[in-house]
Design a protein around this motif. Structure first.
Motif, PDB file in Angstrom:
ATOM      1  N   ASP A 141      62.494  14.685  39.695  1.00 50.19           N
ATOM      2  CA  ASP A 141      61.352  13.991  40.532  1.00 50.19           C
ATOM      3  C   ASP A 141      60.814  15.140  41.159  1.00 50.19           C
ATOM      4  OD1 ASP A 141      59.238  12.761  41.866  1.00 50.19           O
ATOM      5  OD2 ASP A 141      60.506  11.713  43.008  1.00 50.19           O
ATOM      6  N   ASN A 142      59.660  15.949  40.609  1.00 51.56           N
ATOM      7  CA  ASN A 142      59.033  17.040  41.229  1.00 51.56           C
ATOM      8  C   ASN A 142      57.838  16.517  42.000  1.00 51.56           C
ATOM      9  OD1 ASN A 142      57.248  19.198  41.726  1.00 51.56           O
ATOM     10  ND2 ASN A 142      57.524  20.253  39.835  1.00 51.56           N
ATOM     11  N   LYS A 143      58.256  16.224  43.248  1.00 56.08           N
ATOM     12  CA  LYS A 143      57.526  15.546  44.368  1.00 56.08           C
ATOM     13  C   LYS A 143      55.986  16.364  44.573  1.00 56.08           C
ATOM     14  CE  LYS A 143      60.714  12.632  46.473  1.00 56.08           C
ATOM     15  NZ  LYS A 143      62.197  12.935  45.915  1.00 56.08           N
ATOM     16  N   GLU A 144      56.174  17.592  44.471  1.00 55.51           N
ATOM     17  CA  GLU A 144      54.968  18.401  44.679  1.00 55.51           C
ATOM     18  C   GLU A 144      54.148  18.397  43.698  1.00 55.51           C
ATOM     19  OE1 GLU A 144      56.020  22.696  45.137  1.00 55.51           O
ATOM     20  OE2 GLU A 144      57.485  22.398  46.931  1.00 55.51           O
ATOM     21  N   ARG A 145      54.361  17.990  42.477  1.00 57.97           N
ATOM     22  CA  ARG A 145      53.414  18.045  41.307  1.00 57.97           C
ATOM     23  C   ARG A 145      53.189  16.450  40.812  1.00 57.97           C
ATOM     24  NH1 ARG A 145      53.979  22.966  37.237  1.00 57.97           N
ATOM     25  NH2 ARG A 145      51.881  22.600  37.356  1.00 57.97           N
ATOM     26  N   ASN A 146      53.903  15.819  41.909  1.00 60.84           N
ATOM     27  CA  ASN A 146      53.595  14.219  41.529  1.00 60.84           C
ATOM     28  C   ASN A 146      53.986  13.863  39.937  1.00 60.84           C
ATOM     29  OD1 ASN A 146      53.018  13.618  44.091  1.00 60.84           O
ATOM     30  ND2 ASN A 146      50.889  13.121  43.623  1.00 60.84           N
ATOM     31  N   ARG A 147      55.383  14.327  39.540  1.00 57.27           N
ATOM     32  CA  ARG A 147      55.801  13.970  38.248  1.00 57.27           C
ATOM     33  C   ARG A 147      57.085  13.943  37.992  1.00 57.27           C
ATOM     34  NH1 ARG A 147      53.699  19.337  34.847  1.00 57.27           N
ATOM     35  NH2 ARG A 147      55.614  20.522  35.237  1.00 57.27           N
ATOM     36  N   PHE A 148      57.667  13.179  37.137  1.00 59.18           N
ATOM     37  CA  PHE A 148      59.004  13.206  36.617  1.00 59.18           C
ATOM     38  C   PHE A 148      58.972  14.203  35.506  1.00 59.18           C
ATOM     39  CE2 PHE A 148      58.414   8.781  38.264  1.00 59.18           C
ATOM     40  CZ  PHE A 148      59.446   8.880  39.335  1.00 59.18           C
ATOM     41  N   GLU A 149      59.936  15.217  35.392  1.00 57.69           N
ATOM     42  CA  GLU A 149      59.762  16.174  34.632  1.00 57.69           C
ATOM     43  C   GLU A 149      61.396  16.552  34.102  1.00 57.69           C
ATOM     44  OE1 GLU A 149      58.065  19.213  36.645  1.00 57.69           O
ATOM     45  OE2 GLU A 149      59.767  20.124  37.467  1.00 57.69           O
ATOM     46  N   THR A 150      61.412  17.206  32.838  1.00 60.38           N
ATOM     47  CA  THR A 150      62.463  17.771  32.335  1.00 60.38           C
ATOM     48  C   THR A 150      61.946  19.193  31.536  1.00 60.38           C
ATOM     49  OG1 THR A 150      64.277  17.393  30.826  1.00 60.38           O
ATOM     50  CG2 THR A 150      62.195  16.343  30.222  1.00 60.38           C
ATOM     51  N   GLU A 151      62.800  20.233  31.567  1.00 58.50           N
ATOM     52  CA  GLU A 151      62.398  21.434  30.609  1.00 58.50           C
ATOM     53  C   GLU A 151      63.281  21.019  29.550  1.00 58.50           C
ATOM     54  OE1 GLU A 151      62.655  26.134  31.656  1.00 58.50           O
ATOM     55  OE2 GLU A 151      63.267  24.670  32.998  1.00 58.50           O
ATOM     56  N   ILE A 152      62.633  21.609  28.514  1.00 55.34           N
ATOM     57  CA  ILE A 152      63.182  21.662  27.142  1.00 55.34           C
ATOM     58  C   ILE A 152      62.642  23.069  26.543  1.00 55.34           C
ATOM     59  CG2 ILE A 152      63.506  20.460  25.027  1.00 55.34           C
ATOM     60  CD1 ILE A 152      62.606  17.889  26.455  1.00 55.34           C
ATOM     61  N   ASN A 153      63.763  24.056  26.184  1.00 53.49           N
ATOM     62  CA  ASN A 153      63.379  25.016  25.433  1.00 53.49           C
ATOM     63  C   ASN A 153      62.354  25.531  26.325  1.00 53.49           C
ATOM     64  OD1 ASN A 153      65.501  24.333  23.396  1.00 53.49           O
ATOM     65  ND2 ASN A 153      63.928  23.250  22.375  1.00 53.49           N
ATOM     66  N   GLY A 154      62.308  25.854  27.417  1.00 54.02           N
ATOM     67  CA  GLY A 154      61.476  26.654  28.300  1.00 54.02           C
ATOM     68  C   GLY A 154      60.252  26.025  28.494  1.00 54.02           C
ATOM     69  N   GLU A 155      59.827  24.898  28.034  1.00 53.38           N
ATOM     70  CA  GLU A 155      58.606  24.077  28.259  1.00 53.38           C
ATOM     71  C   GLU A 155      58.991  22.855  28.910  1.00 53.38           C
ATOM     72  OE1 GLU A 155      55.399  24.437  24.923  1.00 53.38           O
ATOM     73  OE2 GLU A 155      57.408  24.610  23.906  1.00 53.38           O
ATOM     74  N   PHE A 156      57.788  22.282  29.633  1.00 50.29           N
ATOM     75  CA  PHE A 156      58.219  21.067  30.479  1.00 50.29           C
ATOM     76  C   PHE A 156      57.637  19.673  29.816  1.00 50.29           C
ATOM     77  CE2 PHE A 156      59.155  24.101  33.977  1.00 50.29           C
ATOM     78  CZ  PHE A 156      59.997  23.314  34.589  1.00 50.29           C
ATOM     79  N   ALA A 157      58.350  18.576  29.695  1.00 52.26           N
ATOM     80  CA  ALA A 157      57.773  17.211  29.429  1.00 52.26           C
ATOM     81  C   ALA A 157      57.707  16.789  30.707  1.00 52.26           C
ATOM     82  CB  ALA A 157      58.769  16.747  28.349  1.00 52.26           C
ATOM     83  N   TYR A 158      56.629  15.695  30.808  1.00 51.91           N
ATOM     84  CA  TYR A 158      56.648  14.969  32.227  1.00 51.91           C
ATOM     85  C   TYR A 158      55.787  14.066  32.163  1.00 51.91           C
ATOM     86  CZ  TYR A 158      52.253  17.451  31.873  1.00 51.91           C
ATOM     87  OH  TYR A 158      50.951  18.093  31.406  1.00 51.91           O
TER      88      TYR A 158
END
Length: 93
Positions: free
Chosen positions: A7-24
């Protein structure tokens, strides 16, 4: 595939990093309601269940926190249609 979601509260998103990129999955709060507004998965990483993993994480979070949910994103709507056990989380507002 194990997906580590935070939970990236600063950006208001749930996220995961995959191969250097973010899905959110972006969210916004309105009192006791969480609007799930936009899901993004990098094009190279699509069709692997990442978007649904983000939605499931968000809905489980809402359930744990006793929040209602607004499904403002087509991915969220489709997920809930396929997993009716989450329908009770939907806000009527």
């Amino acid at each position: 595939m194990e997906i580590a979601i935070t939970d990236n509260k600063e950006r208001n998103r749930f996220e995961t990093e995959i191969n250097g990129e973010f899905a959110y999955l972006d969210y916004e709060f309105y009192g006791g309601v969480m609007a799930l507004v936009h899901t993004f998965v990098p094009p190279k990483e699509r069709h692997q269940g990442i978007a649904f993993a983000l939605v499931k994480f968000a809905l489980d979070f809402a359930n744990t926190e006793h929040l209602k949910v607004i499904d403002g994103c087509p991915t969220v709507t489709i997920f809930i249609e396929q997993h009716p056990e989450y329908e009770s989380l939907l806000s009527t507002r």
